[in-house]
Design an enzyme around this catalytic site. Structure first.
Site, PDB file in Angstrom:
ATOM      1  N   HIS A  18      49.619  34.585  39.960  1.00  0.00           N
ATOM      2  CA  HIS A  18      48.370  34.094  39.348  1.00  0.00           C
ATOM      3  C   HIS A  18      48.047  32.683  39.843  1.00  0.00           C
ATOM      4  O   HIS A  18      46.888  32.362  40.135  1.00  0.00           O
ATOM      5  CB  HIS A  18      48.492  34.049  37.807  1.00  0.00           C
ATOM      6  CG  HIS A  18      48.670  35.375  37.144  1.00  0.00           C
ATOM      7  ND1 HIS A  18      49.676  35.628  36.246  1.00  0.00           N
ATOM      8  CD2 HIS A  18      47.951  36.520  37.223  1.00  0.00           C
ATOM      9  CE1 HIS A  18      49.582  36.874  35.799  1.00  0.00           C
ATOM     10  NE2 HIS A  18      48.534  37.439  36.384  1.00  0.00           N
ATOM     11  N   LYS A  42      46.846  46.448  23.028  1.00  0.00           N
ATOM     12  CA  LYS A  42      48.071  46.050  23.721  1.00  0.00           C
ATOM     13  C   LYS A  42      48.870  45.097  22.844  1.00  0.00           C
ATOM     14  O   LYS A  42      48.277  44.241  22.181  1.00  0.00           O
ATOM     15  CB  LYS A  42      47.696  45.284  25.003  1.00  0.00           C
ATOM     16  CG  LYS A  42      47.926  46.040  26.293  1.00  0.00           C
ATOM     17  CD  LYS A  42      47.623  45.106  27.456  1.00  0.00           C
ATOM     18  CE  LYS A  42      47.866  45.718  28.811  1.00  0.00           C
ATOM     19  NZ  LYS A  42      47.531  44.781  29.902  1.00  0.00           N
ATOM     20  N   ARG A  92      47.260  42.715  45.076  1.00  0.00           N
ATOM     21  CA  ARG A  92      48.614  42.659  45.645  1.00  0.00           C
ATOM     22  C   ARG A  92      48.788  43.875  46.541  1.00  0.00           C
ATOM     23  O   ARG A  92      48.012  44.095  47.444  1.00  0.00           O
ATOM     24  CB  ARG A  92      49.648  42.647  44.515  1.00  0.00           C
ATOM     25  CG  ARG A  92      49.576  41.395  43.654  1.00  0.00           C
ATOM     26  CD  ARG A  92      50.346  41.565  42.380  1.00  0.00           C
ATOM     27  NE  ARG A  92      49.794  42.689  41.621  1.00  0.00           N
ATOM     28  CZ  ARG A  92      50.196  43.079  40.433  1.00  0.00           C
ATOM     29  NH1 ARG A  92      51.176  42.456  39.850  1.00  0.00           N
ATOM     30  NH2 ARG A  92      49.629  44.095  39.808  1.00  0.00           N
ATOM     31  N   SER A 130      53.608  40.450  35.940  1.00  0.00           N
ATOM     32  CA  SER A 130      54.113  39.952  34.651  1.00  0.00           C
ATOM     33  C   SER A 130      55.083  40.952  34.033  1.00  0.00           C
ATOM     34  O   SER A 130      56.121  40.572  33.488  1.00  0.00           O
ATOM     35  CB  SER A 130      52.958  39.700  33.682  1.00  0.00           C
ATOM     36  OG  SER A 130      52.099  38.718  34.182  1.00  0.00           O
TER      37      SER A 130
HETATM   38  O1  PNS Z   1      45.480  41.414  33.943  1.00  0.00           O
HETATM   39  P1  PNS Z   1      44.912  42.689  33.413  1.00  0.00           P
HETATM   40  O2  PNS Z   1      45.503  43.000  32.075  1.00  0.00           O
HETATM   41  O3  PNS Z   1      45.042  43.825  34.394  1.00  0.00           O
HETATM   42  O4  PNS Z   1      43.336  42.413  33.183  1.00  0.00           O
HETATM   43  C1  PNS Z   1      42.456  43.453  32.876  1.00  0.00           C
HETATM   44  C2  PNS Z   1      41.058  42.918  32.484  1.00  0.00           C
HETATM   45  C3  PNS Z   1      41.164  41.866  31.406  1.00  0.00           C
HETATM   46  C4  PNS Z   1      40.392  42.318  33.694  1.00  0.00           C
HETATM   47  C5  PNS Z   1      40.218  44.130  32.017  1.00  0.00           C
HETATM   48  O5  PNS Z   1      40.970  44.907  31.128  1.00  0.00           O
HETATM   49  C6  PNS Z   1      38.915  43.727  31.317  1.00  0.00           C
HETATM   50  O6  PNS Z   1      38.051  43.144  31.899  1.00  0.00           O
HETATM   51  N1  PNS Z   1      38.789  44.079  30.013  1.00  0.00           N
HETATM   52  C7  PNS Z   1      37.643  43.742  29.201  1.00  0.00           C
HETATM   53  C8  PNS Z   1      36.797  44.992  28.888  1.00  0.00           C
HETATM   54  C9  PNS Z   1      35.935  45.320  30.079  1.00  0.00           C
HETATM   55  O7  PNS Z   1      34.953  44.674  30.346  1.00  0.00           O
HETATM   56  N2  PNS Z   1      36.363  46.369  30.853  1.00  0.00           N
HETATM   57  C10 PNS Z   1      35.726  46.732  32.113  1.00  0.00           C
HETATM   58  C11 PNS Z   1      34.531  47.631  31.958  1.00  0.00           C
HETATM   59  S1  PNS Z   1      34.800  49.038  30.927  1.00  0.00           S
END
Ligand code: PNS
Length: 160
Positions: A18, A42, A92, A130
């Site tokens: 990150h 989660k 990645r 993570s």
């Molecule tokens: O690091 P992560 O947990 O893979 O991040 C995922 C994240 C936060 C980018 C994604 O889950 C997200 O944007 N969630 C918010 C809800 C949303 O807008 N989802 C995408 C369209 S349905």
């Protein structure tokens, strides 16, 4: 106009991968908002306050070019509310691609004003995540070169 992007994620906890994306992202954007998703589905290892502390301290050297925040609901709605033009995501190994592709296309469908920008992590961090780091730390594995020092300390405390 200042170029602003949201760098969203769970950051449970922040890793050197990150950190690498933040550093690269700041070459393209004037400011990044590192935004922690409050995801009721989660159960994170670290509380929101703990994650904010680790992010704030680990990224302190970027001073006012970084802001730490949290959000719930749709990412594009949050990005619009903050006046951001971009969403920054790190890529990645190839395994990230399919999920990130879906996410970016859905976000574009929901709001065409916000562009997703992908940056490739440094080769060193290509297999850093993570969740893998948490597993290793839980069983006493050495993760010292994968996370900032403070995170290493917090992981030790968590699993003590
Ligand atoms: O690091 P992560 O947990 O893979 O991040 C995922 C994240 C936060 C980018 C994604 O889950 C997200 O944007 N969630 C918010 C809800 C949303 O807008 N989802 C995408 C369209 S349905």
């Amino acid at each position: 106009m200042k170029r602003l992007a949201i760098y969203p994620g769970s950051f449970d906890p922040i890793t050197n991968g990150h950190m690498d994306i933040v550093e690269r992202g700041l070459k393209l954007f004037d400011k990044l908002i590192v935004a922690i998703l409050l995801n009721p589905g989660k159960t994170p290892l670290f509380t929101l306050d703990e994650r904010i502390e680790m992010l704030t301290k680990s990224l302190a050297h970027f001073s006012d070019r970084i802001e730490i925040d949290s959000f719930n609901g749709l990412l594009v709605d949050y990005a619009m509310s903050r006046g951001a033009q971009g969403i920054l995501r790190g890529l990645r190994a190839t395994s990230d691609f399919e999920y990130e592709f879906q996410l970016a296309l859905m976000n574009r469908k929901l709001n065409r004003k916000v562009e997703t920008v992908f940056l490739m992590t440094g080769f060193r961090w290509i297999f850093t995540s993570s969740s893998i780091i948490k597993q290793a730390a839980q069983f006493g594995g050495d993760i010292s070169d994968m996370v900032p020092e403070l995170v290493q300390k917090r992981l030790k405390e968590k699993f003590a």
